[in-house]
Design a protein around this motif. Structure first.
Motif: not given
Length: 338
Positions: A33-42, A66-70
């Protein structure tokens, strides 16, 4: 502006962060139920990337989901970021990706993705054409940016206007990193516009590496060879800040020449308001991060994301800032610290 290597003083921690909006409803994510998003920084150590991440966080918190950021640190290394993108899109652990490409051309090698999940890109497109904002590879659902050539040409046009009654008008180009497609495109755009004016002479082109101290040294060397410089045209505010110090060290009042940068740092906005710099091309990285996350959420929900978000239109002031244009938005101070 990516390889827009804009330095920052506060490092982001590459760790998962759960953000739950008020009145959040369960989403259809693959993580209970949680959206998991990868954030790729330069680079997660980089001020511009930090500001983009702030915007991503704000949009996630406001989404009602519900969003989990990595956050992942690309370390300004194209191969590292490519490997990161390949990994997060193959594990099945993520529902979406936001990326600030270090090298959008090289990053295209990750596509088609081994597992189809939506990707939103900020500042630079992913694909062979650095000036094409429409998605060029299957999997990218939105690009938040503007063609670098268009932005660079606008900067150069401001220089041409300033130089109209100066003959010769001696110009120094202070460009980030000429080994990247982004900065090569900017340099070429500068020269294309300036080359149509017979009174304008580009006396030197040097790299500033998006760094104040590197730019200080580079411009100090230029001023030893060319003491009659009329313009310093840069694609980054930190570089223009270094050039300002070099001018002062050489006994040249910065406001006596046309000094301009790009990025829209708070210091740059203040310098333009004060008349120390003649202009700055303002970016809005927090607002750009918000826009990217908003469109990614649409795509993760099965909707249609806006293919291109014009980054010049997401901020609170005109992007091509002069003392006169900034007077129209007296409360605007810039979205980030360089």
């Amino acid at each position: 502006m990516n390889s827009l290597r804009i330095s920052g003083t506060v490092a982001l921690t590459a760790t998962a962060l759960l953000l739950t909006g008020c009145g959040a409803a369960d989403s259809t994510g693959s993580n209970g139920g949680t959206l998991k998003v990868a954030v790729l920084a330069a680079s997660s150590q980089n001020g511009y990337n930090q500001a983009v991440y702030q915007g991503v966080q704000e949009a996630a918190a406001a989404s009602g989901k519900k969003i989990s950021l990595k956050l992942l640190d690309g370390q300004f290394d194209s191969n590292t970021q490519l490997s990161q993108l390949q990994n997060v899109t193959s594990t099945g652990d993520y529902d979406g990706v936001v990326v600030v490409p270090n090298d959008g051309v090289g990053l295209a090698a990750a596509f088609p993705l081994s597992r189809k999940i939506p990707v939103a890109t900020v500042l630079n497109p992913v694909g062979p054409d650095i000036n094409k904002m429409e998605p060029q590879v299957d999997g990218v659902v939105t690009t938040v940016g503007v063609p670098p050539t268009t932005a660079a040409e606008k900067q150069a046009e401001g220089v041409a206007t300033y130089c109209a009654d100066i003959n010769p008008c001696n110009v120094v180009l202070l460009v980030g990193n000429l080994s990247t497609p982004l900065d090569v495109a900017r340099r070429d755009a500068y020269k294309k516009v300036l080359g149509t004016h017979s009174n304008i002479k580009v006396v030197s082109t040097v790299e500033g590496q998006y760094d104040r101290d590197t730019s200080l040294k580079a411009i100090s060397n230029v001023l030893q060879a060319h003491k009659d410089v009329n313009v310093i045209l840069s694609n980054a505010d930190q570089e223009a800040a270094g050039a300002q110090i070099a001018l002062q060290n050489a006994g040249i009042k910065p406001s006596s020449i046309y000094l301009t940068g790009a990025g829209g740092t708070k210091d740059a906005v203040a310098a333009v308001r004060a008349g120390t710099w003649k202009a700055a091309y303002v970016n809005f990285p927090v607002s750009m991060g918000k826009a990217a996350m908003e469109q990614l959420v649409k795509a993760m929900d099965g909707g249609t994301a806006k293919a291109v978000v014009n980054a010049d239109e997401v901020g609170a002031t005109e992007p091509y800032a002069t003392k006169e244009t900034l007077a129209k938005t007296p409360d605007f101070t810039g979205e980030w610290n360089g």
